[in-house]
Design an enzyme around this catalytic site. Sequence first.
Site, PDB file in Angstrom:
ATOM      1  N   GLY A  34      -3.645   7.149   4.203  1.00  0.00           N
ATOM      2  CA  GLY A  34      -2.770   7.695   3.178  1.00  0.00           C
ATOM      3  C   GLY A  34      -3.478   7.947   1.862  1.00  0.00           C
ATOM      4  O   GLY A  34      -2.873   7.841   0.795  1.00  0.00           O
ATOM      5  N   SER A  81       0.797  -1.228   0.000  1.00  0.00           N
ATOM      6  CA  SER A  81       0.000   0.000   0.000  1.00  0.00           C
ATOM      7  C   SER A  81       0.831   1.279   0.000  1.00  0.00           C
ATOM      8  O   SER A  81       0.480   2.249  -0.683  1.00  0.00           O
ATOM      9  CB  SER A  81      -0.964  -0.002   1.189  1.00  0.00           C
ATOM     10  N   ASP A 141      -6.263  -1.227  11.369  1.00  0.00           N
ATOM     11  CA  ASP A 141      -7.042  -1.227  10.132  1.00  0.00           C
ATOM     12  C   ASP A 141      -8.511  -1.386  10.522  1.00  0.00           C
ATOM     13  O   ASP A 141      -8.908  -2.431  11.032  1.00  0.00           O
ATOM     14  CB  ASP A 141      -6.621  -2.381   9.216  1.00  0.00           C
ATOM     15  N   CYS A 159      -2.044  -3.774  10.889  1.00  0.00           N
ATOM     16  CA  CYS A 159      -1.090  -3.967   9.800  1.00  0.00           C
ATOM     17  C   CYS A 159       0.053  -4.845  10.293  1.00  0.00           C
ATOM     18  O   CYS A 159       0.632  -4.583  11.353  1.00  0.00           O
ATOM     19  CB  CYS A 159      -0.561  -2.611   9.332  1.00  0.00           C
ATOM     20  N   HIS A 188      -5.388  -6.708   4.799  1.00  0.00           N
ATOM     21  CA  HIS A 188      -6.841  -6.674   4.597  1.00  0.00           C
ATOM     22  C   HIS A 188      -7.326  -7.898   3.823  1.00  0.00           C
ATOM     23  O   HIS A 188      -8.315  -8.542   4.190  1.00  0.00           O
ATOM     24  CB  HIS A 188      -7.250  -5.431   3.794  1.00  0.00           C
ATOM     25  N   GLU A 189      -6.623  -8.191   2.719  1.00  0.00           N
ATOM     26  CA  GLU A 189      -7.062  -9.247   1.819  1.00  0.00           C
ATOM     27  C   GLU A 189      -7.110 -10.599   2.526  1.00  0.00           C
ATOM     28  O   GLU A 189      -8.055 -11.381   2.348  1.00  0.00           O
ATOM     29  CB  GLU A 189      -6.120  -9.333   0.610  1.00  0.00           C
TER      30      GLU A 189
END
EC number: 1.7.1.13
Length: 276
Positions: free
Chosen positions: A253, A85, A191, A184, A223-224
């Site tokens: 961000g 990211s 997150d 994270c 996340h995935e």
Amino acid sequence: MHPAAEHSPLGKSSEYVSTYTPSLLFPIPRAAKWAELGLSADTLPYKGVDYWNCFELSWLLPSGKPVVAIGEFSIPADSPNIIESKSFKLYLNSLNQTPFDDRATLEATLRTDLSAAAGKPVGVRIRSLQEVEAEGVVALPGVCIDDLDISVDSYEHPRPELLRCDASRVVEESVHSHLLKSNCPVTSQPDWGSVVVQYRGAALDHASLLAYLVSFRQHSDFHEQCVERIFLDLQRLLKPERLTVYARYVRRGGLDINPYRSTETADFANHRLVRQ
């Protein structure tokens, strides 16, 4: 932490480049995280997409006048790589002082670079602020389970053993929660997300689902992979005819990430929630 992520810009001081630099993109192979879940590229039990929205997209016209827009990027869930990211953000920032003849040229450039990094064709759509503003925000489908009364005493790791269902009843329903939170794996930053579960199968106990989702609260993963883990745990329990799990995460961000995993065709409506 994913071994490849150790070499990414995430969590490190970085120079912000303001002219087009595609080499900033840092791909991270999905294979290692798939292996943790007992999967491989040939055995994925879902279809899907990772939808990224960029709210800090800007470039120059040939006249030198800047333009701002919102970018939407769809990365196939079976692509060999995710794109780290922070590297994604640095790459997009490198467009800030770069002239492009028109929006179509920029879209083509983004499509080429992002597809090369992901290892599979990436969809790109550049939208005006007015177009996105007119859409507003939406509510998630189905029943919100967040007001259910549960007791929680563990937050470190996902606990699929908490999940319960009534195998004697087959239902078709949509439920959602705004209480999804993980960390994270590189920076330990939180997150925050909302998650939807849509299925036809054994009746899922809603309170047990909420307790399970809350157990992700101190878990460290991308996340995935969080969404894929939820999908797999529910698939094992419910043995559903159909199952879809998707999450919409709060931006960081200037980027938000929205993973979608389903036994059905990946037909994803990219509409923002109130926290996005």
